[in-house]
Design an enzyme around this catalytic site. Sequence first.
Site, PDB file in Angstrom:
ATOM      1  N   CYS A   1       0.856  -1.184   0.000  1.00 14.94           N
ATOM      2  CA  CYS A   1       0.000   0.000   0.000  1.00 14.94           C
ATOM      3  C   CYS A   1       0.893   1.235   0.000  1.00 14.94           C
ATOM      4  O   CYS A   1       1.576   1.514   0.987  1.00 14.94           O
ATOM      5  CB  CYS A   1      -0.914  -0.001   1.227  1.00 14.94           C
ATOM      6  SG  CYS A   1      -2.037   1.418   1.297  1.00 14.94           S
TER       7      CYS A   1
ATOM      8  N   GLU B   1      -4.681   0.917  -6.037  1.00 15.51           N
ATOM      9  CA  GLU B   1      -3.844  -0.205  -6.445  1.00 15.51           C
ATOM     10  C   GLU B   1      -3.941  -0.353  -7.954  1.00 15.51           C
ATOM     11  O   GLU B   1      -4.954   0.025  -8.568  1.00 15.51           O
ATOM     12  CB  GLU B   1      -4.281  -1.490  -5.728  1.00 15.51           C
ATOM     13  CG  GLU B   1      -3.303  -2.643  -5.845  1.00 15.51           C
ATOM     14  CD  GLU B   1      -1.900  -2.246  -5.402  1.00 15.51           C
ATOM     15  OE1 GLU B   1      -1.055  -2.020  -6.314  1.00 15.51           O
ATOM     16  OE2 GLU B   1      -1.661  -2.147  -4.195  1.00 15.51           O
TER      17      GLU B   1
END
Length: 214
Positions: free
Chosen positions: A2, A105
Amino acid sequence: MCYQTKITKQKEEIAERFNAEVTDLNTYQPQEFCSAFEHPKTPVITHEAPNKVQLFHWGLIPSWSEDNSIRNYTLNARIETLAEKKSFKDVIQNRCLIIADGFYEWQWRNKNGSKKEKYLITLPSQELFSFAGIYTQWTDFNNDIINSYSIITTQANELMSEIHNTKQRMPIILKKQDEQHWLQGENYKDFKFPYSCNLIATSLENTTGQLGLF
């Protein structure tokens, strides 16, 4: 992993959601895109001050570090190896909630990653949530104290395996009822996969497309 998040809610909304004071957020500005490698200051709640929202830097700097360059390698911390890594093993109980309302993402569309599709991952209605995190304090050469954190990651669930289809990792997003359990130091291993909560993935290349709810 992340490395890109967003926090677009006003500080009053943060205060209401987490039942916490926001007096330390004088410099807070909502951000549509927070890049980890810029080491932004984002809202957190620590176990030492569970009723206060503070701004900490993304990228944990261990207290023993000679400089801050290590923070490029401590943006995330794998839950499976927390007790093994020098940067993390002594601060496992330094728990924090890292406040956000989404993260980004990229899904690889071919084998070499030359074609990628960007997704925004949120909870239903893009409500506020918290990542599980750990934090520390580091004193720089001017004797200024720098507070910094790392986001804890785990094995991807079904949805995130489809999106993060190379490393198949995801940040740990805490269920609301478990936020205090995390802060209060319950066994960190209880929060790893298949620990998960409902997520929605929206393609930013095709804004009408969504991947399912898990």
